[in-house]
Design an enzyme around this catalytic site. Structure first.
Site, PDB file in Angstrom:
ATOM      1  CG  ASP A  78      -2.160  -0.781   1.039  1.00  0.00           C
ATOM      2  OD1 ASP A  78      -2.521  -1.059  -0.076  1.00  0.00           O
ATOM      3  OD2 ASP A  78      -2.902  -1.108   1.967  1.00  0.00           O
ATOM      4  NE  ARG A 103      -0.976   1.866   3.877  1.00  0.00           N
ATOM      5  CZ  ARG A 103      -1.544   2.988   3.275  1.00  0.00           C
ATOM      6  NH1 ARG A 103      -2.978   3.406   3.167  1.00  0.00           N
ATOM      7  NH2 ARG A 103      -0.721   3.724   2.371  1.00  0.00           N
ATOM      8  NE  ARG A 148      -8.878   2.647   6.712  1.00  0.00           N
ATOM      9  CZ  ARG A 148      -8.026   2.048   5.961  1.00  0.00           C
ATOM     10  NH1 ARG A 148      -6.876   2.766   5.739  1.00  0.00           N
ATOM     11  NH2 ARG A 148      -8.338   1.313   5.190  1.00  0.00           N
ATOM     12  CG  HIS A 177      -8.685   7.517   3.674  1.00  0.00           C
ATOM     13  ND1 HIS A 177      -7.631   6.370   3.124  1.00  0.00           N
ATOM     14  CD2 HIS A 177      -7.817   7.349   5.025  1.00  0.00           C
ATOM     15  CE1 HIS A 177      -6.954   6.008   3.789  1.00  0.00           C
ATOM     16  NE2 HIS A 177      -6.883   6.522   5.132  1.00  0.00           N
ATOM     17  CB  CYS A 278      -4.995   7.180  -2.756  1.00  0.00           C
ATOM     18  SG  CYS A 278      -6.539   7.282  -2.427  1.00  0.00           S
TER      19      CYS A 278
HETATM   20  N1  ARG Z   1      -5.401   0.119   0.715  1.00  0.00           N
HETATM   21  C1  ARG Z   1      -4.927   1.270   1.124  1.00  0.00           C
HETATM   22  C2  ARG Z   1      -5.839   1.355   2.885  1.00  0.00           C
HETATM   23  O1  ARG Z   1      -6.766   0.896   2.788  1.00  0.00           O
HETATM   24  C3  ARG Z   1      -5.708   2.485   0.454  1.00  0.00           C
HETATM   25  C4  ARG Z   1      -5.276   3.905   0.844  1.00  0.00           C
HETATM   26  C5  ARG Z   1      -6.172   4.840  -0.031  1.00  0.00           C
HETATM   27  N2  ARG Z   1      -5.555   6.166   0.402  1.00  0.00           N
HETATM   28  C6  ARG Z   1      -6.281   7.135   0.465  1.00  0.00           C
HETATM   29  N3  ARG Z   1      -5.685   8.298   0.521  1.00  0.00           N
HETATM   30  N4  ARG Z   1      -7.363   7.148   0.358  1.00  0.00           N
HETATM   31  O2  ARG Z   1      -5.165   1.935   3.485  1.00  0.00           O
END
Ligand code: ARG
Length: 287
Positions: A78, A103, A148, A177, A278
């Site tokens: 990621d 992550r 998040r 996000h 992203c």
């Molecule tokens: N697979 C990543 C996650 O779920 C995707 C992140 C997407 N980033 C964003 N800025 N929306 O964390």
């Protein structure tokens, strides 16, 4: 005889040179699932991801932007989503503290990159996912929570940057996000001025919808259809707006407002739940 009616002229948009941080998706795959878009059973094609990513990189360069690169790391698929790698204003970088363990390994690479490249590093004490959830809108920072970044990180941001932070609550797991549900179309405005933004109203709770309507009465409201193809996960230099070719309605809305849509297809990276924004972290250097 009827007079020809004069069509309203869209505003003249002015391009601002931007500086971005990107990461070539050399190790991209979907090996775990931390958002509804990710299905580890669905095959991914890393070379296609790299090819599509390259078209975004090339578009930025062709249009005069500066792009810095961070080295991709094996086992961190990621990392291509550099928007989550931090938040940067006036040369001060606030690194991420990821919600999910998958992550967390990225944190040290981004922090190191900021240090090596002359940025001051501040925090983080609180869980936050960088520019994925924090967007600079004129003088204020719009900050997402709900999936998040923690509300406590919004207060930490306020302390670090001494700016007003407006908390917005996301309610639809597909738009986990802030940058999947809201886009700033004018990266730089006069002090005190309000930039044009675009957003998907029902990705937010009622209170947040009220705040957005009050602060941004001229905002573009995007359809669910365009939101669902990550149309809002876009980058703008004030004139060119880099969007998914699938966001047909949004493309039209942008043109009506005098912006120039630049269509970039990142369908492969959508399998990881990310799009154009992203893959793009804005580096606002010290003046
Ligand atoms: N697979 C990543 C996650 O779920 C995707 C992140 C997407 N980033 C964003 N800025 N929306 O964390």
């Amino acid at each position: 005889m009827s007079q020809p009616t004069e069509l309203p002229q869209p505003a003249e948009r002015v391009q601002q040179r931007r500086r971005y941080l990107m990461c070539r998706p050399e190790f991209f795959t979907v090996s775990y699932s931390i958002n509804p878009w990710m299905d580890p059973n669905e095959p991914t094609d890393t070379s296609n991801a790299v090819r599509q990513w390259q078209t975004l990189y090339d578009a930025y360069i062709t249009l005069g932007h500066e792009v810095e690169l961070i080295e991709p790391q094996p086992g961190l698929p990621d990392m291509v989503y550099t928007a989550n790698g931090g938040f940067v204003i006036d040369g001060v970088a606030y690194p991420p503290k990821f919600r999910y363990q998958e992550r967390a390994g990225e944190e040290r690479w981004f922090t190191e990159w900021f240090r090596d490249n002359g940025f001051e590093v501040a925090g983080p004490d609180e869980t936050n996912e960088g520019e994925g959830d924090f967007l600079l809108a004129g003088d204020v920072i719009l900050a997402g929570r709900g999936f998040r970044s923690d509300g406590a990180s919004h207060r930490e941001l306020e302390r670090i940057y001494g700016r007003e932070v407006v908390s917005l609550t996301l309610v639809d797991p597909r738009f986990y996000h802030l940058d999947t549900a809201l886009s700033i179309l004018d990266p730089v405005v006069e002090p005190g001025a309000t930039p044009t933004i675009a957003y998907l109203p029902h990705a937010f709770d009622e209170e947040s919808q009220r705040i957005l309507a009050e602060r941004f009465p001229d905002a573009i409201h995007v359809s669910d259809e365009d939101g669902a193809v990550f149309g809002l996960n876009s980058a703008s230099d004030g004139k060119n707006v880099f969007i998914s070719p699938r966001a047909k309605g949004f493309e039209k809305q942008l043109a009506e407002r005098g912006y120039t849509p630049v269509l970039i297809d990142l369908s492969e990276l959508l399998l990881g739940g990310g799009g154009i924004k992203c893959c793009t972290l804005e580096l606002r250097s010290a003046k």
